[in-house]
Enzyme design. Sequence first.
Site, mmCIF file in Angstrom:
data_model
loop_
_atom_site.group_PDB
_atom_site.id
_atom_site.type_symbol
_atom_site.label_atom_id
_atom_site.label_comp_id
_atom_site.label_asym_id
_atom_site.label_seq_id
_atom_site.Cartn_x
_atom_site.Cartn_y
_atom_site.Cartn_z
ATOM 1 N N ALA A 275 0.855 -1.196 0.000
ATOM 2 C CA ALA A 275 0.000 0.000 0.000
ATOM 3 C C ALA A 275 0.889 1.242 0.000
ATOM 4 C CB ALA A 275 -0.888 -0.017 1.229
ATOM 5 N N GLY A 280 2.905 4.982 -10.856
ATOM 6 C CA GLY A 280 3.078 6.040 -11.856
ATOM 7 C C GLY A 280 4.001 5.508 -12.919
ATOM 8 N N CYS A 283 4.558 3.645 -17.903
ATOM 9 C CA CYS A 283 3.770 2.527 -18.448
ATOM 10 C C CYS A 283 2.356 2.385 -17.865
ATOM 11 C CB CYS A 283 4.537 1.222 -18.267
ATOM 12 S SG CYS A 283 5.982 1.150 -19.341
HETATM 13 P P1 NAD Z 1 11.702 6.357 -24.480
HETATM 14 O O1 NAD Z 1 10.880 7.559 -24.647
HETATM 15 O O2 NAD Z 1 12.660 6.221 -23.336
HETATM 16 O O3 NAD Z 1 12.582 6.132 -25.804
HETATM 17 C C1 NAD Z 1 12.105 6.292 -27.092
HETATM 18 C C2 NAD Z 1 13.311 6.618 -27.992
HETATM 19 O O4 NAD Z 1 12.905 6.550 -29.347
HETATM 20 C C3 NAD Z 1 13.868 8.028 -27.779
HETATM 21 O O5 NAD Z 1 15.266 7.949 -27.565
HETATM 22 C C4 NAD Z 1 13.524 8.750 -29.091
HETATM 23 O O6 NAD Z 1 14.512 9.717 -29.455
HETATM 24 C C5 NAD Z 1 13.520 7.601 -30.074
HETATM 25 N N1 NAD Z 1 12.714 7.819 -31.291
HETATM 26 C C6 NAD Z 1 11.486 8.365 -31.391
HETATM 27 N N2 NAD Z 1 11.049 8.295 -32.656
HETATM 28 C C7 NAD Z 1 12.027 7.696 -33.377
HETATM 29 C C8 NAD Z 1 12.155 7.335 -34.738
HETATM 30 N N3 NAD Z 1 11.173 7.550 -35.605
HETATM 31 N N4 NAD Z 1 13.307 6.743 -35.133
HETATM 32 C C9 NAD Z 1 14.301 6.509 -34.258
HETATM 33 N N5 NAD Z 1 14.222 6.803 -32.953
HETATM 34 C C10 NAD Z 1 13.091 7.399 -32.518
HETATM 35 O O7 NAD Z 1 10.693 5.140 -24.491
HETATM 36 P P2 NAD Z 1 10.755 3.776 -23.647
HETATM 37 O O8 NAD Z 1 10.468 4.042 -22.225
HETATM 38 O O9 NAD Z 1 11.979 3.029 -24.031
HETATM 39 O O10 NAD Z 1 9.477 3.036 -24.242
HETATM 40 C C11 NAD Z 1 9.446 2.563 -25.564
HETATM 41 C C12 NAD Z 1 8.207 1.712 -25.741
HETATM 42 O O11 NAD Z 1 8.307 0.539 -24.932
HETATM 43 C C13 NAD Z 1 6.899 2.379 -25.344
HETATM 44 O O12 NAD Z 1 5.886 1.942 -26.189
HETATM 45 C C14 NAD Z 1 6.665 1.872 -23.948
HETATM 46 O O13 NAD Z 1 5.308 1.861 -23.604
HETATM 47 C C15 NAD Z 1 7.193 0.458 -24.043
HETATM 48 N N6 NAD Z 1 7.651 -0.095 -22.774
HETATM 49 C C16 NAD Z 1 8.363 0.696 -21.912
HETATM 50 C C17 NAD Z 1 8.824 0.157 -20.711
HETATM 51 C C18 NAD Z 1 9.587 1.010 -19.744
HETATM 52 O O14 NAD Z 1 9.733 0.584 -18.596
HETATM 53 N N7 NAD Z 1 10.072 2.171 -20.116
HETATM 54 C C19 NAD Z 1 8.571 -1.190 -20.415
HETATM 55 C C20 NAD Z 1 7.870 -1.974 -21.338
HETATM 56 C C21 NAD Z 1 7.405 -1.409 -22.505
#
Ligand code: NAD
Length: 464
Positions: A275, A280, A283
């Site tokens: 709890a 946040g 995700c």
């Molecule tokens: P992030 O925002 O940390 O990274 C995204 C990266 O993509 C950035 O560095 C950005 O510059 C780059 N980017 C954007 N458009 C681009 C393009 N067209 N070509 C090349 N690079 C590009 O995102 P993240 O936290 O790594 O999350 C990525 C995905 O994975 C999301 O869909 C998220 O929901 C999913 N996800 C995230 C987590 C987490 O814990 N962060 C866990 C599981 C799934």
Amino acid sequence: MKVAVIGAGYVGLTTALSLAYVGHEVVGVDLDTDRVARLNRGELPFYEPHAKEMLALVRERLHFTARYEEAIPQAEVIFIAVGTPSLPDGTPDLSQVRSAAQAIGRHLGEGFTVVVNKSTVPVGSGNYVEALVRRAFREAHGGEPDGRLAVASNPEFLREGQALHDSLYPDRVVVGAEDRRAIEVLRELYEPILEQSFAPPPFLPRPERMGAVPFLTTDLVSAELIKYGANAFLALKISFINELARLAEKVGADIREVARGVGLDHRIGPRFLQAGLGWGGSCFPKDTAALLAMGREYGLSLPITEAAREVNFSQRNLIVDKLLAELKTLKGKTIILLGLAFKPHTDDLRESPALALAELLLERGAFVRAHDPVALPRARQEVTLPLEYAETPEEAFQGADAVVLATDWPEYRTWHWERLRGLLRTPLVVDGRNFLDGKALSAVGYRYVGVGIPALGILSKVEV
Ligand code: NAD
């Protein structure tokens, strides 16, 4: 195998690092040229434990570029791991996915290529990405990439702060695809991880009793829904214990004991039953909103997910109520916020409950002084709220009226609370994670208030 990973954020970088570690040739593509330059110098763009050591270990098999043409044509597998942030109506913004898919289509090579959605994307995005790649291919080259292209969904379940651990030692690997060849290619790609046949890095030992990793293959849409299902379920587990914590407070129970008793049931399990201030991060808020939006698209309400969000976002008000009950007014009071990152071991501030709480406190006329072991540099750049920042415990405590623990960084447990108490105007601790040792704190003169647990100690003013 030759792999391209588009997006070098938490997911893309971790994927690139772990695949390079198990022997693949990986090129990471990111449009952020500064990020690319830093990564090629061996520097990390964000805080993630062990990622820097790993980057040094895999240098020969991993490099980064901002140019798609240096990565896409030769890749046998291309991961899309770009961001999918929420739009105001809760649907994910697919613009980064779209531009990545179009770039893949323009630069697709001669050999058979599997394009893998690793970003969390709504059901149907696999088909959408395939259509975008095909269109861009047609526009650039004329004709169809027939027989050379397959699209798969490979949702990511890593936790920030333990990203590499989760990537090397996952609970399962899920792959959804309509084309059998895509599944076979991905099985081969992941084989060292599935079989756990790689030698563990010295800084990330293999968990004891770790066996082969289940490889779950499904159709495209089921894989896409698995990711949302997993995140929504974890989110509602936390919200459920927070709901029960409200009742525990009324009836005088201790939610930690209740959670232990409930969680020892193997059907339930003890994790995600803490709890506190609630969830946040990048995700849970966005993925639960996306799930609701998907439901709306099909004329379906998802009341359990809806309730999980409602409980979660009102937890922050409960912390404000606790402060008000103790201090009577927050106007002009200085509140210390311990922890700004959305959870420990990361400097990610996206949708951080600490920041949401800070906003509520500021609205009530309080001054908010924030501490975080790693996220302060990022907070100074990204946070627009008028926060004061404290680098040391002494700076944080000097003349303040209350301490609120928002993020359970382990080091907060080891602070010298007895000595720090003398710096406070009122020795009040509101523990938003039920994380500190309340008995020890009350023994050295603090009033200790948690979430769903009996408060300890009495509030006495300290002359400073
Ligand atoms: P992030 O925002 O940390 O990274 C995204 C990266 O993509 C950035 O560095 C950005 O510059 C780059 N980017 C954007 N458009 C681009 C393009 N067209 N070509 C090349 N690079 C590009 O995102 P993240 O936290 O790594 O999350 C990525 C995905 O994975 C999301 O869909 C998220 O929901 C999913 N996800 C995230 C987590 C987490 O814990 N962060 C866990 C599981 C799934």
